[in-house]
Design a protein around this motif. Structure first.
Motif, short mmCIF file in Angstrom:
data_model
loop_
_atom_site.label_atom_id
_atom_site.label_comp_id
_atom_site.label_asym_id
_atom_site.label_seq_id
_atom_site.Cartn_x
_atom_site.Cartn_y
_atom_site.Cartn_z
N VAL A 11 -73.27 81.55 -26.62
CA VAL A 11 -74.28 81.36 -25.57
C VAL A 11 -75.54 80.72 -26.16
O VAL A 11 -76.16 81.28 -27.08
CB VAL A 11 -74.64 82.71 -24.91
CG1 VAL A 11 -75.68 82.50 -23.80
CG2 VAL A 11 -73.36 83.38 -24.38
N PRO A 12 -75.91 79.51 -25.61
CA PRO A 12 -77.12 78.84 -26.11
C PRO A 12 -78.37 79.40 -25.42
O PRO A 12 -78.28 80.10 -24.41
CB PRO A 12 -76.87 77.37 -25.74
CG PRO A 12 -76.04 77.45 -24.50
CD PRO A 12 -75.20 78.66 -24.64
N ALA A 13 -79.55 79.09 -25.96
CA ALA A 13 -80.83 79.56 -25.38
C ALA A 13 -81.05 78.99 -23.98
O ALA A 13 -81.67 79.63 -23.12
CB ALA A 13 -82.00 79.18 -26.30
N SER A 14 -80.44 77.80 -23.74
CA SER A 14 -80.65 77.15 -22.42
C SER A 14 -79.94 77.90 -21.31
O SER A 14 -80.18 77.65 -20.13
CB SER A 14 -80.13 75.71 -22.48
OG SER A 14 -78.74 75.71 -22.81
N ALA A 15 -79.06 78.85 -21.68
CA ALA A 15 -78.33 79.59 -20.66
C ALA A 15 -79.07 80.83 -20.19
O ALA A 15 -78.61 81.52 -19.28
CB ALA A 15 -76.96 79.99 -21.22
N LYS A 16 -80.22 81.10 -20.82
CA LYS A 16 -80.97 82.31 -20.47
C LYS A 16 -81.36 82.26 -19.00
O LYS A 16 -81.85 81.25 -18.53
CB LYS A 16 -82.17 82.46 -21.37
CG LYS A 16 -82.91 83.79 -21.16
CD LYS A 16 -84.04 83.92 -22.16
CE LYS A 16 -84.77 85.27 -21.96
NZ LYS A 16 -85.88 85.44 -22.93
N GLY A 17 -81.11 83.35 -18.30
CA GLY A 17 -81.46 83.46 -16.89
C GLY A 17 -80.38 82.90 -15.98
O GLY A 17 -80.55 82.92 -14.76
N LYS A 18 -79.28 82.39 -16.54
CA LYS A 18 -78.22 81.81 -15.72
C LYS A 18 -76.94 82.65 -15.88
O LYS A 18 -76.84 83.54 -16.70
CB LYS A 18 -77.97 80.38 -16.14
CG LYS A 18 -79.20 79.48 -16.03
CD LYS A 18 -78.89 78.07 -16.56
CE LYS A 18 -80.15 77.19 -16.51
NZ LYS A 18 -79.90 75.84 -17.03
N ARG A 19 -75.91 82.28 -15.08
CA ARG A 19 -74.61 82.95 -15.15
C ARG A 19 -73.58 81.97 -15.75
O ARG A 19 -73.69 80.75 -15.55
CB ARG A 19 -74.15 83.41 -13.77
CG ARG A 19 -75.05 84.52 -13.17
CD ARG A 19 -74.57 84.83 -11.76
NE ARG A 19 -75.41 85.81 -11.11
CZ ARG A 19 -75.22 87.14 -11.19
NH1 ARG A 19 -74.19 87.59 -11.88
NH2 ARG A 19 -76.03 87.96 -10.59
N ILE A 20 -72.55 82.51 -16.40
CA ILE A 20 -71.54 81.68 -17.08
C ILE A 20 -70.16 81.98 -16.50
O ILE A 20 -69.84 83.12 -16.17
CB ILE A 20 -71.53 81.96 -18.59
CG1 ILE A 20 -72.88 81.56 -19.22
CG2 ILE A 20 -70.38 81.22 -19.28
CD1 ILE A 20 -72.99 81.87 -20.69
N ALA A 21 -69.34 80.91 -16.38
CA ALA A 21 -67.92 81.03 -15.96
C ALA A 21 -67.08 80.14 -16.86
O ALA A 21 -67.60 79.23 -17.53
CB ALA A 21 -67.77 80.62 -14.49
N VAL A 22 -65.75 80.40 -16.87
CA VAL A 22 -64.84 79.56 -17.63
C VAL A 22 -63.71 79.13 -16.70
O VAL A 22 -63.22 79.90 -15.88
CB VAL A 22 -64.28 80.30 -18.87
CG1 VAL A 22 -63.42 81.48 -18.48
CG2 VAL A 22 -63.47 79.34 -19.76
N VAL A 23 -63.29 77.86 -16.85
CA VAL A 23 -62.21 77.29 -16.05
C VAL A 23 -61.00 77.07 -16.97
O VAL A 23 -61.12 76.43 -18.02
CB VAL A 23 -62.63 75.96 -15.39
CG1 VAL A 23 -61.45 75.38 -14.60
CG2 VAL A 23 -63.83 76.19 -14.49
N VAL A 24 -59.80 77.63 -16.59
CA VAL A 24 -58.57 77.49 -17.39
C VAL A 24 -57.59 76.61 -16.60
O VAL A 24 -57.31 76.87 -15.42
CB VAL A 24 -57.93 78.85 -17.68
CG1 VAL A 24 -56.64 78.67 -18.49
CG2 VAL A 24 -58.90 79.76 -18.44
N THR A 25 -57.07 75.55 -17.28
CA THR A 25 -56.12 74.64 -16.65
C THR A 25 -54.82 74.66 -17.44
O THR A 25 -54.82 74.44 -18.66
CB THR A 25 -56.68 73.21 -16.62
OG1 THR A 25 -57.91 73.21 -15.88
CG2 THR A 25 -55.68 72.27 -15.96
N GLY A 26 -53.66 74.95 -16.78
CA GLY A 26 -52.36 74.98 -17.42
C GLY A 26 -51.45 73.91 -16.86
O GLY A 26 -51.46 73.63 -15.66
#
Length: 777
Positions: A743-758
């Motif tokens: 997690v970088p400093a620029s992500a502070k205050g935000k939400r994170i998701a991950v996309v998986v492609t098969g």
């Protein structure tokens, strides 16, 4: 009470033998004999011994020197003794060790000079001892290996011979002195008085009681002690020892006259034993005209009523006189095999110089046609009988029935009696039989009346002959039974063709239908050649290597019903083979038959159940076939082309099937039916496969600097390629395509998701997004 010190005889030399009586005391003074007499020799026989004693001026007493085989010894140099010896074998040995055990001073191992036993009181006999006390003596005899080969019952007697130089005896009241003999533990240099605690009553093995020479009682003291040591020898054998250790003490150790005796160091142990003759071996039975030796390993049949019986019988023990052999008497007995305890005849034979014994059964005892058992055992000269050995035999003095000669059908030539057949060198076969059931062999000759060749008799004895001349030929044959009796001779005449060989007619002729429908009864008629005097032999029918029928001839023509299932359908080449017996020539002929196969019927074409989609499993439905095939095969096809390896009833659709149509071919087979293949209708076009996948999850702490990881969960099927894309605040982060994300400093205050492609060949690519994390701190 007056006591006397009695001196014993001087024994400068001792002859060791099988002694059976105590020595006599020398009473005369030494004189010088005439020069021609040698007083240092030992003579055999009473007269010679007495003559030698008189010449050497010795007092001699003859004791027990009577009976067959008695041996008399004259001992020169000091005293003369004449004694009888038994015939039992014996072993003589001198002591290997000795010790004197004194209650006060302990042990005196290997003493020399003289030592005393009993109670000694210097007040009574100053030269006897320095101080009052008690003493005992022990001797040890080693290396008597023969004891390990004996049983306790084999010991007949044993003697311990000791020599005394002086004894303290009562010659007034004639009170007897007694010495006791003990079987004691082994002795050594460390053996002391404490060891005498083992001289217990149960170890007492004998005693000797004696009197002063002046007393009337006997035996009187002579200086020669001959203990009965039989129990000592028996104990050693029983305990599996090759040594004997003996202890000697005064029976009463409280006074000088109770048994005080002084001994010299020499000691001799003589052990007599006798074992029964061994089990007879190499049993043989024979006769003058049959040869003396036929081993009894199996029941023999004898063509004599006076057979000679023989066996080896060995006495394991030598004779008492080394110059003589051990005489053994062999006893032979004969009884009927069904009544072995009822002896019909018994005879004995003795041999003094050989182990082999033989004897002929007396005439008038044995009967023709009867079975007997004969036995033999040995008895030694002491009357000891050994084990019995036996074997059975039968008596047959009757000739067997004359042989029967029968030409055999099936060979290159069938030489009938007085008929022109075959040719020079063309072989023919003959069956030899006899009505007697004990024939073991046949003798035969070709063109000679003196048969010199032999052939072993079997259930079906086949004689093969290749004529060496044309025209008249003949066989001369007789039969021989187990006992060697010979039958009357039979002559068989036949003629051999002068010109080209005359072939025999077919051994068998085959007739019958040649076309059938499967399921019909397949038959054939087989007729045996007239050359066979009576129907015999077997015909076997084969289709390839498969036997489909057979029959034994008990009539001239046999009707065969062949195995239709084993025969199957189609055109078949059948081989009919005739053979009189397993070792007789074989003759074959072929015949072709056609069997029309039946057909299957099916209720409907096969079908396929399941979804025509990559990754799905399809199942072939065969439905009903009449009859049910014994073998069913499956073959899956794509657009009409067989798929390699797809031969099971079920099939998982591969990626290569995408966009194609699927069919399945079912092939059924069964013996007697035409193999049938049925193909199912095709499926719809195979669609791409679809993944089944869960939403991924994110693990780790939602704060700047921490590492988050994507967990994609289980996909069905597993994708061949998986891609990740991390997003912050809904925007894809450039380069964040690993399964982990820092997690970088620029992500502070935000939400994170991950996309998986098969993705996977033949499948629709699938993308799934994880839930959002909490706000990054």
């Amino acid at each position: 009470m007056k006591r006397s010190l009695i001196a014993g005889a001087t024994v400068a030399g001792m002859l060791f033998g099988a002694f059976v009586a105590p020595a006599t005391v020398a009473a005369s003074a030494e004189t010088t004999p005439s020069p021609e007499v040698d007083c240092g020799i030992t003579v055999w026989g009473e007269a010679e011994a007495v003559s030698l004693a008189e010449a050497c001026d010795k007092d001699v007493e003859v004791m027990g020197a009577t009976g067959d085989g008695a041996r008399l010894f004259a001992e020169p140099d000091g005293e003369m003794r004449i004694e009888a010896s038994g015939l039992d074998p014996y072993v003589t040995t001198g002591a290997a060790a000795r010790t004197a055990l004194n209650r006060a001073s302990g042990g005196d191992y290997g003493w020399t000079g003289t030592r005393w036993v009993g109670y000694c009181d210097p007040a009574e006999y100053a030269e006897g001892c320095d101080a009052a006390g008690v003493q005992r003596l022990a001797w040890q005899f080693d290396g008597i290996g023969i004891l390990e080969d004996l049983a306790p019952g084999d010991i007949t007697s044993a003697e311990l011979i000791l020599n005394s130089n002086v004894a303290w005896l009562d010659n007034v009241d004639c009170t007897p002195s007694t010495l006791d003999l003990y079987d004691i533990p082994r002795i050594s240099a460390s053996t002391g008085w404490s060891s005498t605690s083992a001289w217990t009553a149960d170890r007492r093995a004998g005693d000797i009681t004696f009197y002063a020479p002046a007393c009337e009682q006997s035996p009187g003291y002579t200086g020669y002690f001959d203990f009965d040591a039989t129990q000592l020898a028996v104990n050693a054998v029983r305990d599996d020892r090759s040594s004997v250790t003996v202890g000697v003490r005064a029976a009463d150790e409280t006074c000088m006259a109770c048994g005080w005796t002084s001994f010299k160091p020499s000691a001799t142990l003589i052990i007599r034993f006798n074992r029964a003759p061994l089990t007879p071996t190499d049993l043989m039975i024979g006769s003058a005209d049959l040869g003396w030796g036929q081993a009894c390993s199996a029941e023999r049949v004898m063509r004599t009523t006076t057979p000679r019986l023989s066996a080896d019988i060995t006495d394991p023990d030598p004779a008492s006189n080394p110059d003589e052999s051990a005489p053994v008497t062999a006893t032979f007995r004969v009884a009927r095999a069904d009544a072995p305890d009822d002896v019909l005849w018994e005879g004995s034979e003795s041999s003094s110089h050989a182990d082999r014994h033989s004897l002929s059964v007396s005439s008038g005892i044995l009967e023709n046609g009867a079975r007997y058992v004969w036995s033999v055992f040995g008895t030694d000269d002491g009357g000891l009988a050994g084990p019995i050995a036996s074997c059975t035999f039968a008596v047959d003095i009757s000739a067997p029935a004359a042989p029967i000669i029968m030409p055999l059908v099936g060979g290159q030539a069938v030489y009938l009696e007085r008929t022109v057949r075959g040719g020079l060198g063309v072989p023919g076969s003959f069956l030899l039989t006899s009505s007697s059931d004990d024939v073991t062999r046949y003798r035969y000759g070709v063109n000679t009346q003196i048969p010199s060749n032999e052939i072993v008799a079997t259930e079906n004895t086949v004689l093969n002959i290749a004529p060496t001349r044309t025209g008249l030929n003949y066989l001369s044959i007789d039969a021989i039974d187990k006992a060697g009796n010979v039958s009357a001779q039979v002559i068989f005449e036949f003629y051999v063709s002068f010109n080209a060989p005359v072939p025999p007619p077919p051994a068998i002729t085959v007739t019958g239908p040649t076309s059938y429908t499967f399921g019909d009864v397949v038959t054939a008629s087989v007729t045996l050649s007239d050359d066979a005097a009576t129907p015999y032999g077997t015909v076997t029918v084969r289709s390839g290597s498969t036997v489909v029928g057979s029959a034994a001839f008990d009539e001239r023509t046999e009707e065969l019903e062949l195995d239709g299932q084993a025969l199957g359908a189609g055109t078949k080449a059948l081989t009919f083979t005739y053979q009189a017996f397993s070792n007789a020539p074989a003759w074959s002929t072929q015949r072709t038959v056609t069997v029309t196969p039946l057909v299957f019927s099916i209720s409907r074409l096969p079908s396929i159940s399941g979804t025509a989609q990559v990754g799905q499993t399809l199942t072939a439905m065969r439905w009903t076939w009449t009859p049910t095939p014994t073998t069913v095969k499956y073959q899956w096809r794509l657009d009409g082309q067989a798929v390699s390896g797809a031969t099971s009833r079920t099939w998982t659709v591969p990626a290569s099937a995408k966009g194609k149509r699927v069919t399945v071919a079912i092939t059924g087979s069964k013996t007697g039916y035409t193999t049938k293949t049925a193909v199912s209708p095709s499926t719809t076009t195979v669609k791409a496969g679809a993944f089944v996948a869960p939403r991924p999850t994110i693990t780790g702490t939602a704060k700047v600097g921490s590492t988050l990881k994507a967990v994609r969960g289980t996909w069905t099927p597993q994708p061949s390629t998986v891609k990740y894309q991390w997003k912050v605040g809904g925007v894809a982060v450039t380069g964040a395509t690993d399964y982990w994300f820092k997690v970088p400093a620029s992500a502070k205050g935000k939400r994170i998701a991950v996309v998986v492609t098969g993705s996977k060949p033949g499948y629709v690519t699938k993308t799934v997004t994880s839930p959002l994390t909490s706000v990054i701190r």
